[in-house]
Design a protein around this motif. Structure first.
Motif, PDB file in Angstrom:
ATOM      1  N   UNK A 259       0.818  -1.208   0.000  1.00 37.88           N
ATOM      2  CA  UNK A 259       0.000   0.000   0.000  1.00 37.88           C
ATOM      3  C   UNK A 259       0.858   1.266   0.000  1.00 37.88           C
ATOM      4  N   UNK A 260       1.963   1.244   0.735  1.00 36.01           N
ATOM      5  CA  UNK A 260       2.864   2.413   0.709  1.00 36.01           C
ATOM      6  C   UNK A 260       3.388   2.653  -0.704  1.00 36.01           C
ATOM      7  N   UNK A 261       3.758   1.571  -1.375  1.00 38.09           N
ATOM      8  CA  UNK A 261       4.249   1.707  -2.749  1.00 38.09           C
ATOM      9  C   UNK A 261       3.154   2.228  -3.670  1.00 38.09           C
ATOM     10  N   UNK A 262       1.919   1.754  -3.470  1.00 36.28           N
ATOM     11  CA  UNK A 262       0.802   2.210  -4.294  1.00 36.28           C
ATOM     12  C   UNK A 262       0.508   3.685  -4.052  1.00 36.28           C
ATOM     13  N   UNK A 263       0.559   4.120  -2.816  1.00 39.69           N
ATOM     14  CA  UNK A 263       0.337   5.543  -2.530  1.00 39.69           C
ATOM     15  C   UNK A 263       1.409   6.407  -3.183  1.00 39.69           C
ATOM     16  N   UNK A 264       2.647   5.937  -3.152  1.00 40.11           N
ATOM     17  CA  UNK A 264       3.733   6.686  -3.792  1.00 40.11           C
ATOM     18  C   UNK A 264       3.501   6.771  -5.300  1.00 40.11           C
ATOM     19  N   UNK A 265       3.037   5.679  -5.893  1.00 36.02           N
ATOM     20  CA  UNK A 265       2.758   5.675  -7.329  1.00 36.02           C
ATOM     21  C   UNK A 265       1.616   6.620  -7.674  1.00 36.02           C
ATOM     22  N   UNK A 266       0.585   6.642  -6.857  1.00 37.62           N
ATOM     23  CA  UNK A 266      -0.572   7.504  -7.106  1.00 37.62           C
ATOM     24  C   UNK A 266      -0.160   8.972  -7.149  1.00 37.62           C
ATOM     25  N   UNK A 267       0.696   9.377  -6.217  1.00 41.80           N
ATOM     26  CA  UNK A 267       1.160  10.765  -6.197  1.00 41.80           C
ATOM     27  C   UNK A 267       2.151  11.027  -7.324  1.00 41.80           C
ATOM     28  N   UNK A 303      -0.577  13.460   1.567  1.00 37.97           N
ATOM     29  CA  UNK A 303       0.222  14.689   1.517  1.00 37.97           C
ATOM     30  C   UNK A 303       1.691  14.438   1.847  1.00 37.97           C
ATOM     31  N   UNK A 304       1.956  13.500   2.765  1.00 39.09           N
ATOM     32  CA  UNK A 304       3.349  13.254   3.135  1.00 39.09           C
ATOM     33  C   UNK A 304       4.134  12.580   2.013  1.00 39.09           C
ATOM     34  N   UNK A 305       3.428  12.058   1.000  1.00 43.37           N
ATOM     35  CA  UNK A 305       4.117  11.432  -0.124  1.00 43.37           C
ATOM     36  C   UNK A 305       4.799  12.462  -1.027  1.00 43.37           C
ATOM     37  N   UNK A 306       4.377  13.704  -0.943  1.00 41.27           N
ATOM     38  CA  UNK A 306       4.963  14.737  -1.805  1.00 41.27           C
ATOM     39  C   UNK A 306       6.457  14.872  -1.545  1.00 41.27           C
ATOM     40  N   UNK A 307       6.857  14.748  -0.296  1.00 40.38           N
ATOM     41  CA  UNK A 307       8.274  14.909   0.048  1.00 40.38           C
ATOM     42  C   UNK A 307       9.163  13.830  -0.551  1.00 40.38           C
ATOM     43  N   UNK A 308       8.582  12.726  -0.995  1.00 38.38           N
ATOM     44  CA  UNK A 308       9.378  11.639  -1.576  1.00 38.38           C
ATOM     45  C   UNK A 308       9.628  11.843  -3.065  1.00 38.38           C
ATOM     46  N   UNK A 309       8.996  12.860  -3.655  1.00 40.90           N
ATOM     47  CA  UNK A 309       9.087  13.067  -5.096  1.00 40.90           C
ATOM     48  C   UNK A 309      10.340  13.856  -5.471  1.00 40.90           C
ATOM     49  N   UNK A 310      10.747  13.785  -6.738  1.00 40.53           N
ATOM     50  CA  UNK A 310      11.816  14.670  -7.221  1.00 40.53           C
ATOM     51  C   UNK A 310      11.415  16.126  -7.021  1.00 40.53           C
ATOM     52  N   UNK A 311      12.404  16.994  -6.932  1.00 40.27           N
ATOM     53  CA  UNK A 311      12.170  18.406  -6.627  1.00 40.27           C
ATOM     54  C   UNK A 311      11.147  19.039  -7.566  1.00 40.27           C
ATOM     55  N   UNK A 312      11.264  18.741  -8.851  1.00 39.09           N
ATOM     56  CA  UNK A 312      10.361  19.351  -9.817  1.00 39.09           C
ATOM     57  C   UNK A 312       8.905  19.041  -9.538  1.00 39.09           C
ATOM     58  N   UNK A 314       7.663  18.102  -6.629  1.00 43.04           N
ATOM     59  CA  UNK A 314       7.303  18.756  -5.363  1.00 43.04           C
ATOM     60  C   UNK A 314       6.865  20.194  -5.622  1.00 43.04           C
ATOM     61  N   UNK A 315       7.607  20.864  -6.484  1.00 39.65           N
ATOM     62  CA  UNK A 315       7.300  22.261  -6.802  1.00 39.65           C
ATOM     63  C   UNK A 315       5.910  22.381  -7.419  1.00 39.65           C
ATOM     64  N   UNK A 316       5.621  21.540  -8.398  1.00 43.13           N
ATOM     65  CA  UNK A 316       4.313  21.622  -9.055  1.00 43.13           C
ATOM     66  C   UNK A 316       3.180  21.351  -8.077  1.00 43.13           C
ATOM     67  N   UNK A 317       3.355  20.360  -7.228  1.00 44.38           N
ATOM     68  CA  UNK A 317       2.315  20.053  -6.235  1.00 44.38           C
ATOM     69  C   UNK A 317       2.090  21.230  -5.296  1.00 44.38           C
ATOM     70  N   UNK A 318       3.170  21.784  -4.767  1.00 42.23           N
ATOM     71  CA  UNK A 318       3.009  22.869  -3.783  1.00 42.23           C
ATOM     72  C   UNK A 318       2.419  24.122  -4.421  1.00 42.23           C
ATOM     73  N   UNK A 319       2.830  24.407  -5.644  1.00 41.28           N
ATOM     74  CA  UNK A 319       2.242  25.551  -6.342  1.00 41.28           C
ATOM     75  C   UNK A 319       0.751  25.318  -6.567  1.00 41.28           C
ATOM     76  N   UNK A 320       0.393  24.126  -6.992  1.00 35.72           N
ATOM     77  CA  UNK A 320      -1.004  23.804  -7.272  1.00 35.72           C
ATOM     78  C   UNK A 320      -1.841  23.850  -5.998  1.00 35.72           C
ATOM     79  N   UNK A 321      -1.352  23.227  -4.935  1.00 33.70           N
ATOM     80  CA  UNK A 321      -2.111  23.179  -3.688  1.00 33.70           C
ATOM     81  C   UNK A 321      -2.236  24.553  -3.035  1.00 33.70           C
ATOM     82  N   UNK A 322      -1.341  25.466  -3.397  1.00 33.45           N
ATOM     83  CA  UNK A 322      -1.436  26.851  -2.931  1.00 33.45           C
ATOM     84  C   UNK A 322      -2.251  27.728  -3.881  1.00 33.45           C
TER      85      UNK A 322
END
Length: 370
Positions: A259-267, A303-312, A314-322
């Motif tokens: 399930x952890x792997x699936x959540x990471x894939x979903x994000x 939401x905590x899965x965002x930190x596991x992503x490549x920087x790029x 992460x940036x798109x997610x944070x910009x979008x969520x803001x």
């Protein structure tokens, strides 16, 4: 060799779902007819097409008694596949969408894996994306992330296979598929929960690093496939519903790693591409999508899965969520690592005055780099 163990004697049921694919259905069927492995039951189900699809199928069936043609009122891809499974007489099952096609030796390669590894429940292979004009080919990211090499494994040993969420690049033992009572749900992206369920239940499966499927990328906007129309709200809602179903297939402590792997894939893939592919000029759709994504991510603790992503990403997610949609659009353009850092820093500045200043400088940097 004993007939019972000789895979060359086994029948493969090929289930082809066809709906308004008059431009492509001949390529699909002919690619199956030309397989080097000949012992096939070719089930073609026309799902209420309003074009010439059925006429083409009927013509193709006249000279090949392996082809069986069935018709029905439009019921959707999931129900069409379920009907195909019920009609299958083979020892093995495999699916093909009516706008795609398969390499000439794909089924032979897959059947040989069962011969080499009789304990496996299915075989999975890589996928090649192709342009409508067949001029460009590139590997599908989903299978590229999942299948790193040819191997025999299971999802608990190799949870990265959650990235492989398509039904048609797998050949299944029919008794495994029917015993599992796998049922494609109604709606778009019906592959996702079924794929997770078969991975969960398989004691072992074999992976092939060769491509076993050509996944067409349609060129005409009017005839775009589901995966190319994902920004349509109803399709995205279905995708999230199917992801919910997939997550429910691996609930409980026994499946924690999966399930952890699936959540990471979903994000990493499913939600990300929805944000990436939103049309820029429809801001109301952006806001609606943001609301839906926030609900989905909150419910599934993503939401905590965002930190596991490549920087790029992460940036798109944070910009979008803001709700900084202009930044998301700018970031979709080609840029250097320096731009990404600026974006990353920018999304931690909450006051409008700071955002305005950084946006001004960011636009100037991008004008210089474009």
């Amino acid at each position: 060799m004993d007939k019972e163990t000789d895979e060359s004697n086994h029948l493969i049921s090929v289930i082809i779902a066809a709906y308004n694919v008059e431009q492509y259905i001949e390529d699909a069927v002919v690619s199956v007819q030309r397989q080097t492995y000949k012992n096939l039951q070719i089930i073609i189900i026309d799902d209420g097409s309003s074009d010439n699809t059925l006429s083409i199928i009927n013509d193709l069936s006249k000279n090949d008694d392996r082809i069986q043609v069935f018709t029905q009122k439009n019921r959707g891809l999931g129900e069409t596949r379920n009907r195909g499974v019920a009609l299958a007489r083979g020892d093995y099952l495999i699916f093909l969408d009516g706008d795609d096609y398969v390499p000439v030796d794909a089924y032979n390669q897959m059947i040989q894996r069962f011969k080499m590894n009789p304990e496996i429940d299915f075989v999975v292979g890589r996928v090649t994306r192709v342009s409508d004009e067949l001029e460009k080919q590139f590997p599908s990211v989903l299978q590229q992330k999942a299948i790193l090499k040819s191997e025999v494994t299971n999802i608990f040993e190799s949870p990265r296979y959650v990235y492989d969420s398509t039904a048609w690049n797998k050949m299944y033992k029919k008794k495994f598929f029917r015993f599992g009572e796998y049922h494609f749900p109604h709606g778009f992206y019906e592959d996702i929960p079924v794929s997770i369920a078969v991975y969960r239940d398989a004691k072992k499966f074999a992976a092939i690093s060769n491509s076993v499927y050509f996944w067409r990328e349609r060129g005409e906007k009017a005839s775009m496939s589901i995966t190319q129309s994902r920004y349509r709200p109803e399709i995205f809602h279905d995708r999230l519903e199917m992801l919910d179903l997939a997550l429910s297939e691996v609930e409980g402590p026994s499946y924690d790693k999966v399930q952890r792997a699936l959540k990471a894939k979903i994000i990493d893939i499913d939600v990300f591409i929805q944000i990436r592919d939103l049309p820029y000029n429809d801001k109301s759709l952006w806001k609606e999508t943001l609301d839906v994504i926030e609900i989905f991510m909150t419910k599934n603790h993503l939401f905590n899965q965002i930190d596991t992503l490549p920087l790029g990403k992460q940036v798109m997610y944070r910009a979008f969520l803001n709700s900084n949609f202009d930044l998301v659009f700018l970031y979709k353009k080609k840029r250097s690592k320096k731009d990404k850092v600026v974006f990353y820093v920018l999304n931690f500045w909450r006051k409008p005055v700071f955002k305005s200043v950084f946006t001004f400088f960011l636009r100037r940097i991008n004008e210089h780099l474009l």
